[in-house]
Write a protein that holds these residues in place. Structure first.
Motif, PDB file in Angstrom:
ATOM      1  N   SER A 305      22.710 -50.675 -89.043  1.00 43.37           N
ATOM      2  CA  SER A 305      21.528 -49.731 -89.355  1.00 43.37           C
ATOM      3  C   SER A 305      21.382 -48.596 -88.360  1.00 43.37           C
ATOM      4  O   SER A 305      21.083 -48.688 -87.376  1.00 43.37           O
ATOM      5  N   ALA A 306      21.886 -47.294 -88.915  1.00 42.46           N
ATOM      6  CA  ALA A 306      22.158 -46.511 -88.030  1.00 42.46           C
ATOM      7  C   ALA A 306      20.756 -45.653 -87.943  1.00 42.46           C
ATOM      8  O   ALA A 306      19.735 -45.517 -88.701  1.00 42.46           O
ATOM      9  N   SER A 307      20.621 -45.017 -86.642  1.00 46.37           N
ATOM     10  CA  SER A 307      19.408 -44.083 -86.206  1.00 46.37           C
ATOM     11  C   SER A 307      19.868 -42.888 -85.705  1.00 46.37           C
ATOM     12  O   SER A 307      20.769 -42.795 -84.536  1.00 46.37           O
ATOM     13  N   GLU A 308      19.360 -41.950 -85.979  1.00 47.09           N
ATOM     14  CA  GLU A 308      19.943 -40.549 -85.637  1.00 47.09           C
ATOM     15  C   GLU A 308      19.195 -40.304 -84.099  1.00 47.09           C
ATOM     16  O   GLU A 308      19.860 -39.920 -83.081  1.00 47.09           O
ATOM     17  N   PHE A 309      18.177 -40.799 -83.952  1.00 47.85           N
ATOM     18  CA  PHE A 309      17.340 -40.876 -82.526  1.00 47.85           C
ATOM     19  C   PHE A 309      18.217 -41.542 -81.585  1.00 47.85           C
ATOM     20  O   PHE A 309      18.444 -40.924 -80.294  1.00 47.85           O
ATOM     21  N   VAL A 310      18.614 -42.868 -81.911  1.00 40.81           N
ATOM     22  CA  VAL A 310      19.562 -43.390 -81.070  1.00 40.81           C
ATOM     23  C   VAL A 310      20.587 -42.855 -80.710  1.00 40.81           C
ATOM     24  O   VAL A 310      21.058 -42.809 -79.521  1.00 40.81           O
ATOM     25  N   SER A 311      21.365 -42.388 -81.662  1.00 42.45           N
ATOM     26  CA  SER A 311      22.481 -41.596 -81.637  1.00 42.45           C
ATOM     27  C   SER A 311      22.498 -40.454 -80.640  1.00 42.45           C
ATOM     28  O   SER A 311      23.279 -39.980 -79.852  1.00 42.45           O
ATOM     29  N   GLY A 312      21.320 -39.842 -80.770  1.00 44.75           N
ATOM     30  CA  GLY A 312      21.096 -38.675 -79.906  1.00 44.75           C
ATOM     31  C   GLY A 312      20.862 -38.873 -78.459  1.00 44.75           C
ATOM     32  O   GLY A 312      21.415 -38.365 -77.588  1.00 44.75           O
ATOM     33  N   VAL A 313      20.474 -40.107 -78.146  1.00 47.61           N
ATOM     34  CA  VAL A 313      19.838 -40.703 -76.984  1.00 47.61           C
ATOM     35  C   VAL A 313      21.312 -41.285 -76.026  1.00 47.61           C
ATOM     36  O   VAL A 313      21.278 -41.202 -75.060  1.00 47.61           O
ATOM     37  N   THR A 314      21.992 -42.101 -76.987  1.00 49.43           N
ATOM     38  CA  THR A 314      22.985 -42.892 -76.231  1.00 49.43           C
ATOM     39  C   THR A 314      24.260 -42.605 -76.974  1.00 49.43           C
ATOM     40  O   THR A 314      25.279 -42.973 -76.160  1.00 49.43           O
TER      41      THR A 314
END
Length: 369
Positions: A305-314
């Motif tokens: 379950s991909a998240s652009e927000f999570v990717s940008g932070v972590t």
């Protein structure tokens, strides 16, 4: 003492803390009393080995004893290593096994007095310890041991054809729509994640033992043993309190139809390795906490379950699912398919990402292939 500690460390791979109290050896003798030493370590260690008179050992631990499910193994050996005595938590804590190991190493005589061992009979709590299973009802375990001693009953795996329709009717909600095959199979479907959990059953005289991480309903003659085989991948905002993490993980287990006792580890990204709420949760639950670098998690194969927000932070598109799968894929457990009788593959998700206002949780199996 130090030589014995070194031998045990080499044999078991465990961390050994050696303490000496002896007026004749002032250069190595500890300043505190034996009892003070026990007071400090009793709740922190898995076993305490006294090389002293048994009376000193008994008096030193007496006020700390609560229940065999919680007490560490207490073993006593005389200073000439003629006898090794299992004093406390012989089965559940492993004192009997430790006593036998020490006796073998020191060429001593083991003194083991638990009734099932003396009679050469099956012990349900010893079986649970050996297979990393949680005993859910110690009164039932005691009743099983009493019947074994009275009748000589032996454990027998229940055959598939022997599972009754009544058992199927009384199964938990997760299992109600299952196809009954003797090893009850409950199917969990969560956002495309579909895996099956098995229930293994033992008959011991008039008692039955069910072995499963599921939250199942059992009658007065049935004892449930829970394999520690579920890893929780957790992502969270900075500063999330432990009670919110506890709620999130408990709810995730409930959604999956699983008992919390099945939790064997918590994992996350290395950005969270000092997160106070996570550390406190793991300490309270007495489970290890491991973290992985973003690049390690991003390299875990699979669809998540991909998240652009999570990717940008972590630096990785999903923390909880990827970390759960990575840990489960790398940490097999001995009971595996023999005890779980399951169809879920090692390292696969049981529950995809669940969001709880600042906390995300995913669950995966940790079992040998």
């Amino acid at each position: 003492m130090q030589k014995l500690a070194k031998k045990l460390e080499n044999i078991s791979g465990a961390e050994i803390i050696a303490k000496v109290k002896c007026e004749a050896l002032p250069e190595v003798s500890m300043k505190e009393t034996v009892k003070a030493c026990v007071d400090e370590y009793f709740e922190q260690v898995d076993a305490i080995v006294f090389v002293t008179a048994s009376g000193i050992a008994v008096r030193s631990v007496a006020e700390h004893l609560t229940h065999k499910s919680k007490d560490p193994a207490i073993v006593c050996m005389d200073e000439c290593s003629k006898h090794v005595i299992s004093l406390v938590s012989g089965h559940a804590g492993g004192a009997n096994a430790l006593t036998q190991m020490l006796a073998d190493v020191m060429w001593a005589t083991p003194v083991i007095t638990t009734a099932t061992d003396v009679e050469g009979q099956f012990s349900i709590d010893d079986y649970a310890r050996e297979h990393n299973l949680v005993v859910t009802d110690w009164a039932k375990a005691k009743a099983i041991s009493a019947e074994v001693l009275a009748t000589g009953a032996k454990p027998v795996w229940v055959d598939e054809a022997e599972v009754s329709q009544e058992e199927e009717k009384n199964a938990c909600e997760v299992c109600k729509e299952q196809k009954s095959t003797g090893i009850d199979v409950g199917k969990i479907e969560n956002d495309g994640c579909e895996n099956e959990i098995g229930v293994q059953k033992l008959q011991i005289g008039s008692h039955q033992v069910v072995i499963t991480p599921q939250d199942v309903s059992v009658d007065a003659q049935t004892l449930q043993l829970i394999p520690r085989c579920i890893v929780a991948g957790v992502g969270c905002k900075k500063g999330i309190p432990v009670d919110k993490i506890e709620h999130a993980v408990q709810d995730a287990f409930a959604k999956a139809g699983l008992r919390m006792e099945a939790l064997c580890a918590v994992v996350s990204i290395d950005l969270k390795k000092e997160e106070a709420g996570l550390l406190e949760f793991c300490e309270t639950r007495n489970v290890p906490f491991e973290t992985y670098a973003a690049e390690e998690l991003q390299a875990v194969p699979g669809t998540y379950s991909a998240s652009e927000f999570v990717s940008g932070v972590t630096g990785v598109d999903n923390v909880c699912e990827r970390s759960a799968v990575k840990y489960a894929s790398e940490h097999g457990m001995n009971q595996g398919e023999q005890l779980l009788g399951r169809q879920a593959k090692h390292g696969e998700l049981l529950l995809r990402k669940q969001a709880y206002g600042g906390v995300t949780v995913a669950l995966a199996y940790v079992c040998s292939e």
